[in-house]
Design a protein around this motif. Structure first.
Motif, PDB file in Angstrom:
ATOM      1  N   LEU A  24     -13.341 -38.259  13.030  1.00 32.34           N
ATOM      2  CA  LEU A  24     -13.262 -38.516  11.589  1.00 32.34           C
ATOM      3  C   LEU A  24     -14.298 -39.531  11.139  1.00 32.34           C
ATOM      4  O   LEU A  24     -14.938 -39.365  10.091  1.00 32.34           O
ATOM      5  N   ARG A  28     -17.501 -38.823   8.604  1.00 33.77           N
ATOM      6  CA  ARG A  28     -17.709 -39.685   7.436  1.00 33.77           C
ATOM      7  C   ARG A  28     -19.119 -40.279   7.422  1.00 33.77           C
ATOM      8  O   ARG A  28     -19.781 -40.325   6.387  1.00 33.77           O
ATOM      9  N   ARG A  29     -19.592 -40.722   8.604  1.00 33.97           N
ATOM     10  CA  ARG A  29     -20.938 -41.294   8.693  1.00 33.97           C
ATOM     11  C   ARG A  29     -21.997 -40.253   8.358  1.00 33.97           C
ATOM     12  O   ARG A  29     -22.969 -40.550   7.666  1.00 33.97           O
ATOM     13  N   ASP A  31     -21.627 -37.579   6.524  1.00 29.54           N
ATOM     14  CA  ASP A  31     -21.514 -37.216   5.122  1.00 29.54           C
ATOM     15  C   ASP A  31     -22.184 -38.256   4.226  1.00 29.54           C
ATOM     16  O   ASP A  31     -22.873 -37.910   3.274  1.00 29.54           O
ATOM     17  N   LYS A  32     -21.997 -39.514   4.553  1.00 37.76           N
ATOM     18  CA  LYS A  32     -22.617 -40.568   3.747  1.00 37.76           C
ATOM     19  C   LYS A  32     -24.127 -40.624   3.952  1.00 37.76           C
ATOM     20  O   LYS A  32     -24.878 -40.908   3.023  1.00 37.76           O
TER      21      LYS A  32
END
Length: 63
Positions: A24, A28-29, A31-32
Motif C-alpha cells: 500500500l 501510494r508513493r 501514485d504521488k
C-alpha cells in the motif's frame, strides 16, 4: 494444548499484514510521484510494482 500453532499463526498474520502495508505504501508513493515509466527508487515501490504486475525492466523508449 500446545502454543506452537497459535504462535505460528500469529507470526504468519503479522508477516502478511506487514507485506500488505508495504505494498500500500509503495502504491501510494508511485501514485504521488507519477513516474510509472521510470525505474523505482525504493523497496516498497518496487514490491508494489511486482505484486500489481506494473514493472518496467529497462525503461520505456516512447514518451
Amino acid at each position: 494444548m500446545s502454543w506452537l500453532p497459535l504462535i505460528l499463526a500469529g507470526l504468519l498474520g503479522v508477516t502478511l499484514l506487514v507485506g500488505y502495508i508495504t505494498v500500500l505504501v509503495g502504491i501510494r508513493r508511485q501514485d504521488k510521484a507519477m513516474n510509472l515509466r521510470r525505474q523505482t527508487n525504493g523497496v516498497s515501490a518496487s514490491l508494489a510494482r511486482k505484486v500489481t504486475g506494473c514493472h518496467v525492466r529497462n525503461g520505456v523508449s516512447w514518451t
